[in-house]
Design a protein around this motif. Structure first.
Motif, mmCIF file in Angstrom:
data_model
loop_
_atom_site.group_PDB
_atom_site.id
_atom_site.type_symbol
_atom_site.label_atom_id
_atom_site.label_comp_id
_atom_site.label_asym_id
_atom_site.label_seq_id
_atom_site.Cartn_x
_atom_site.Cartn_y
_atom_site.Cartn_z
ATOM 1 N N ALA A 114 0.845 -1.193 0.000
ATOM 2 C CA ALA A 114 0.000 0.000 0.000
ATOM 3 C C ALA A 114 0.877 1.239 0.000
ATOM 4 O O ALA A 114 2.036 1.195 0.413
ATOM 5 N N VAL A 115 0.292 2.315 -0.451
ATOM 6 C CA VAL A 115 0.902 3.631 -0.327
ATOM 7 C C VAL A 115 0.195 4.309 0.833
ATOM 8 O O VAL A 115 -1.038 4.333 0.899
ATOM 9 N N GLY A 116 0.995 4.814 1.774
ATOM 10 C CA GLY A 116 0.422 5.433 2.964
ATOM 11 C C GLY A 116 0.866 6.859 3.153
ATOM 12 O O GLY A 116 1.899 7.289 2.619
ATOM 13 N N LEU A 117 0.061 7.570 3.925
ATOM 14 C CA LEU A 117 0.355 8.955 4.296
ATOM 15 C C LEU A 117 0.620 9.039 5.781
ATOM 16 O O LEU A 117 -0.078 8.405 6.587
ATOM 17 N N SER A 118 1.593 9.858 6.149
ATOM 18 C CA SER A 118 1.880 10.073 7.558
ATOM 19 C C SER A 118 0.639 10.642 8.239
ATOM 20 O O SER A 118 -0.220 11.240 7.592
ATOM 21 N N PRO A 119 0.555 10.446 9.555
ATOM 22 C CA PRO A 119 -0.632 10.915 10.283
ATOM 23 C C PRO A 119 -0.865 12.416 10.103
ATOM 24 O O PRO A 119 0.073 13.200 10.069
ATOM 25 N N ALA A 120 -2.144 12.758 10.002
ATOM 26 C CA ALA A 120 -2.511 14.174 9.873
ATOM 27 C C ALA A 120 -2.823 14.773 11.234
ATOM 28 O O ALA A 120 -3.033 15.963 11.358
ATOM 29 N N SER A 121 -2.825 13.933 12.247
ATOM 30 C CA SER A 121 -3.114 14.395 13.603
ATOM 31 C C SER A 121 -2.058 13.822 14.543
ATOM 32 O O SER A 121 -1.049 13.298 14.099
ATOM 33 N N SER A 122 -2.328 13.882 15.819
ATOM 34 C CA SER A 122 -1.357 13.386 16.789
ATOM 35 C C SER A 122 -1.403 11.868 16.959
ATOM 36 O O SER A 122 -0.605 11.310 17.702
ATOM 37 N N THR A 123 -2.298 11.190 16.265
ATOM 38 C CA THR A 123 -2.345 9.736 16.357
ATOM 39 C C THR A 123 -1.185 9.140 15.557
ATOM 40 O O THR A 123 -0.722 9.743 14.585
ATOM 41 N N PRO A 124 -0.714 7.961 15.942
ATOM 42 C CA PRO A 124 0.402 7.352 15.214
ATOM 43 C C PRO A 124 -0.029 6.586 13.965
ATOM 44 O O PRO A 124 0.812 6.072 13.240
ATOM 45 N N ASP A 125 -1.321 6.526 13.701
ATOM 46 C CA ASP A 125 -1.819 5.699 12.605
ATOM 47 C C ASP A 125 -1.593 6.342 11.242
ATOM 48 O O ASP A 125 -1.954 7.492 11.019
ATOM 49 N N TRP A 126 -1.014 5.564 10.354
ATOM 50 C CA TRP A 126 -0.814 5.989 8.980
ATOM 51 C C TRP A 126 -2.119 5.790 8.225
ATOM 52 O O TRP A 126 -2.908 4.899 8.537
ATOM 53 N N ASP A 127 -2.341 6.604 7.209
ATOM 54 C CA ASP A 127 -3.548 6.542 6.401
ATOM 55 C C ASP A 127 -3.235 5.798 5.103
ATOM 56 O O ASP A 127 -2.306 6.178 4.383
ATOM 57 N N PHE A 128 -4.029 4.770 4.814
ATOM 58 C CA PHE A 128 -3.878 3.993 3.586
ATOM 59 C C PHE A 128 -5.192 4.041 2.805
ATOM 60 O O PHE A 128 -6.141 3.343 3.158
#
Length: 155
Positions: free
Chosen positions: A33-47
């Protein structure tokens, strides 16, 4: 590759095989997958889209991305520059001529490009997981595996 047929599923399979033949040491990843760094303070990447194909042949998109990044499909989290992602989109875009199959990776990559252009503080990565039983390689890899199976893998 311009002489290859981008308009049929069989043509796309031939293009995929053509690319795989040029990647030394190629391993079929179980997921990518291609992911994006978190947009908030959560550590979860966006896929926006995950291609998971344990035991099956992965999508043409997987091989296109690996080709752009010079990657062999092994488990890794690779930085993905804006120009690399643009090259991947440009390389895969001719596949839209085949209307018999969906192109969710292409749509997701365009979404990531749009997000990077609108928010330059975010970063993109390409995550390849060769085997879901292998150790997690990064926080992005962990986020991807959680999305795949709901587990909480340890770094």
């Amino acid at each position: 590759m311009s002489d290859l047929d981008w308009s049929t599923p069989e043509g796309l399979a031939a293009i995929r095989a053509h690319l795989v033949d040029r990647i030394e040491g190629w391993r079929e990843p179980a997921a990518h997958a291609v992911g994006l760094s978190p947009a908030s303070s959560t550590p979860d990447w966006d896929f926006p889209h995950v291609t998971a194909s344990p035991g099956a042949r992965p999508a043409l998109a997987t091989v296109v991305l690996a080709t752009i990044l010079g990657h062999d499909g092994s488990t890794a989290t690779l930085p993905l520059s804006h120009s690399d992602l643009e090259a991947a989109v440009d390389s895969l875009a001719p596949a839209e001529a085949c209307t018999d199959v969906p192109h969710p990776n292409l749509a997701a990559w365009r979404e990531v490009l749009h997000e990077l252009e609108g928010n330059p503080a975010r970063e993109a990565v390409a995550v390849f997981v060769a085997d879901l039983e292998e150790p997690v390689a990064s926080e992005a890899d962990a986020s991807l595996r959680v999305r795949l199976g709901g587990a909480t893998p340890e770094l």
